[in-house]
Design a protein around this motif. Structure first.
Motif, PDB file in Angstrom:
ATOM      1  N   MET A   4       0.853  -1.185   0.000  1.00 19.57           N
ATOM      2  CA  MET A   4       0.000   0.000   0.000  1.00 19.57           C
ATOM      3  C   MET A   4       0.888   1.234   0.000  1.00 19.57           C
ATOM      4  N   ILE A   5       0.628   2.147  -0.932  1.00 22.14           N
ATOM      5  CA  ILE A   5       1.424   3.363  -1.061  1.00 22.14           C
ATOM      6  C   ILE A   5       0.530   4.560  -0.771  1.00 22.14           C
ATOM      7  N   THR A   6       0.977   5.448   0.098  1.00 17.96           N
ATOM      8  CA  THR A   6       0.305   6.728   0.304  1.00 17.96           C
ATOM      9  C   THR A   6       1.162   7.832  -0.309  1.00 17.96           C
ATOM     10  N   GLY A   7       0.518   8.932  -0.702  1.00 10.82           N
ATOM     11  CA  GLY A   7       1.256   9.986  -1.398  1.00 10.82           C
ATOM     12  C   GLY A   7       1.663   9.553  -2.789  1.00 10.82           C
ATOM     13  N   SER A   8       0.780   8.826  -3.461  1.00 12.61           N
ATOM     14  CA  SER A   8       1.142   8.179  -4.726  1.00 12.61           C
ATOM     15  C   SER A   8       1.327   9.149  -5.887  1.00 12.61           C
ATOM     16  N   HIS A   9       0.921  10.412  -5.713  1.00 14.39           N
ATOM     17  CA  HIS A   9       1.096  11.399  -6.776  1.00 14.39           C
ATOM     18  C   HIS A   9       2.285  12.319  -6.531  1.00 14.39           C
ATOM     19  N   GLY A  10       3.019  12.107  -5.440  1.00  9.26           N
ATOM     20  CA  GLY A  10       4.192  12.930  -5.139  1.00  9.26           C
ATOM     21  C   GLY A  10       5.417  12.478  -5.915  1.00  9.26           C
ATOM     22  N   GLN A  11       6.536  13.120  -5.634  1.00 10.78           N
ATOM     23  CA  GLN A  11       7.770  12.798  -6.352  1.00 10.78           C
ATOM     24  C   GLN A  11       8.143  11.328  -6.201  1.00 10.78           C
ATOM     25  N   VAL A  12       8.239  10.870  -4.958  1.00  9.25           N
ATOM     26  CA  VAL A  12       8.635   9.479  -4.708  1.00  9.25           C
ATOM     27  C   VAL A  12       7.475   8.531  -4.985  1.00  9.25           C
ATOM     28  N   GLY A  13       6.272   8.926  -4.592  1.00  5.02           N
ATOM     29  CA  GLY A  13       5.100   8.076  -4.795  1.00  5.02           C
ATOM     30  C   GLY A  13       4.882   7.719  -6.255  1.00  5.02           C
ATOM     31  N   THR A  14       5.023   8.682  -7.138  1.00  2.00           N
ATOM     32  CA  THR A  14       4.860   8.429  -8.570  1.00  2.00           C
ATOM     33  C   THR A  14       5.896   7.423  -9.052  1.00  2.00           C
ATOM     34  N   CYS A  15       7.129   7.578  -8.599  1.00  2.09           N
ATOM     35  CA  CYS A  15       8.192   6.634  -8.971  1.00  2.09           C
ATOM     36  C   CYS A  15       7.905   5.235  -8.435  1.00  2.09           C
ATOM     37  N   LEU A  16       7.392   5.158  -7.226  1.00  2.00           N
ATOM     38  CA  LEU A  16       7.032   3.859  -6.647  1.00  2.00           C
ATOM     39  C   LEU A  16       5.982   3.149  -7.501  1.00  2.00           C
ATOM     40  N   VAL A  17       4.935   3.878  -7.853  1.00  2.00           N
ATOM     41  CA  VAL A  17       3.863   3.302  -8.663  1.00  2.00           C
ATOM     42  C   VAL A  17       4.406   2.836 -10.012  1.00  2.00           C
ATOM     43  N   ASN A  18       5.232   3.661 -10.649  1.00  2.00           N
ATOM     44  CA  ASN A  18       5.777   3.314 -11.957  1.00  2.00           C
ATOM     45  C   ASN A  18       6.697   2.094 -11.893  1.00  2.00           C
ATOM     46  N   GLN A  19       7.535   2.046 -10.860  1.00  2.00           N
ATOM     47  CA  GLN A  19       8.489   0.940 -10.749  1.00  2.00           C
ATOM     48  C   GLN A  19       7.811  -0.376 -10.374  1.00  2.00           C
ATOM     49  N   LEU A  20       6.713  -0.285  -9.643  1.00  2.00           N
ATOM     50  CA  LEU A  20       6.008  -1.499  -9.222  1.00  2.00           C
ATOM     51  C   LEU A  20       5.002  -1.994 -10.262  1.00  2.00           C
ATOM     52  N   ALA A  21       4.748  -1.183 -11.280  1.00  2.00           N
ATOM     53  CA  ALA A  21       3.693  -1.487 -12.253  1.00  2.00           C
ATOM     54  C   ALA A  21       3.905  -2.806 -12.982  1.00  2.00           C
TER      55      ALA A  21
END
Length: 292
Positions: A4-21
């Motif tokens: 579960m990721i919070t802050g998914s639209h922030g600098q790190v959050g966006t990278c997390l979502v992209n890398q985990l996709a």
């Protein structure tokens, strides 16, 4: 893993979502529009419904100067939010990975800051982030506090984007030269968090606690700016680079006090998880991605 990721639209959050996709992990990405982390009941309901193995909290009130006049909001997001997430993580036996900051230190140490150095935040932002750390530590047994500094990336607002924008119209720029730290690429922070999550869930690593993750080599803001402009000209992102004049902190007053020394020692995270310091210079090799 269920992450579960919070802050998914922030600098790190966006990278997390992209890398985990493309990893095949089950990811629940939440931003402020879909989860109010300051609402304890909503957080508990969401976490208990999804039952993640790991919660990565990339949400924060990061407007350092605004925090001085928005104290209540800063503490709600940076202290109460992490507390709510950590309590929910504990309820479902999940690990809690929480991003913190160099601002928890006074910034007046002669050497590089290690994880066990005394904290002494000098402003509201740093104080709220330190309280967030302490809340996570007290509420969740399986916790990782990841302190970082000078975050930049292709998403959101940051120093690199500001310099590139100003470099398009300015012949000279005054940039602070008496504050030192390690610029840290948001994509590297995301990769580090994923590595740690995997080590905990899939390899059974139980080396919980506080870790520093930031970039090398350490530089001043003025040196960072100069490197950005050098690389921008090399890549034809800027046709001409501005002259960088090093100024003092006193020459550029701000509502919040900035740490003079933001240099974080990263040996512990390397020894424990095999994660090397962020190579911020390599992250500047595609500067056209930073221009909207």
């Amino acid at each position: 893993m269920k992450i579960m990721i919070t802050g998914s639209h922030g600098q790190v959050g966006t990278c997390l979502v992209n890398q985990l996709a493309t990893t095949g992990h089950d990811v629940l990405a939440m931003d402020r529009d879909t989860l109010d982390i300051t609402d304890a009941q909503q957080v508990m309901h969401t976490v208990c419904d999804f039952r993640p193995d790991v919660i990565i909290n990339a949400a924060a009130h990061t407007a350092v100067d605004k925090a001085e006049s928005e104290r209540e909001l800063s503490f709600a997001i940076n202290r109460d939010g992490p507390k709510n997430l950590a309590e929910a993580a504990q309820e479902v036996h999940a690990a809690m990975l929480h991003i913190s900051t160099d601002y928890v230190f006074a910034g007046n140490k002669d050497g590089i800051y290690i994880e066990s150095d005394n904290t002494d935040p000098q402003g509201v932002y740093g104080a709220s982030k330190l309280d967030g750390e302490l809340s996570v530590i007290s509420a969740c047994d399986k916790h990782i506090i990841l302190r970082t500094a000078w975050v930049f990336g292709e998403h959101g607002n940051n120093f690199v984007k500001t310099m590139l924008r100003l470099g398009q119209t300015r012949d000279t720029l005054g940039v602070v030269g008496d504050q030192f730290g390690g610029p840290t690429y948001a994509g590297d922070i995301a990769a580090a968090l994923i590595t740690i999550a995997s080590a905990i869930v899939e390899q059974g690593n139980t080396e919980f606690g506080v870790y520093h993750f930031a970039g090398l080599p350490h530089v001043s803001w003025a040196q960072f700016a100069q490197t950005i402009f050098d690389k921008a000209q090399e890549q034809s992102v800027l046709s001409k680079k501005p002259v960088v004049n090093s100024i003092t902190t006193a020459d550029y007053p701000t509502p919040a006090k900035r740490p003079a020394n933001s240099r974080l020692d990263t040996q512990k995270i390397t020894q424990t998880f095999g994660i090397a310091a962020s190579d911020w210079q390599a992250a500047l090799c595609h500067l056209d991605d930073y221009i909207a």
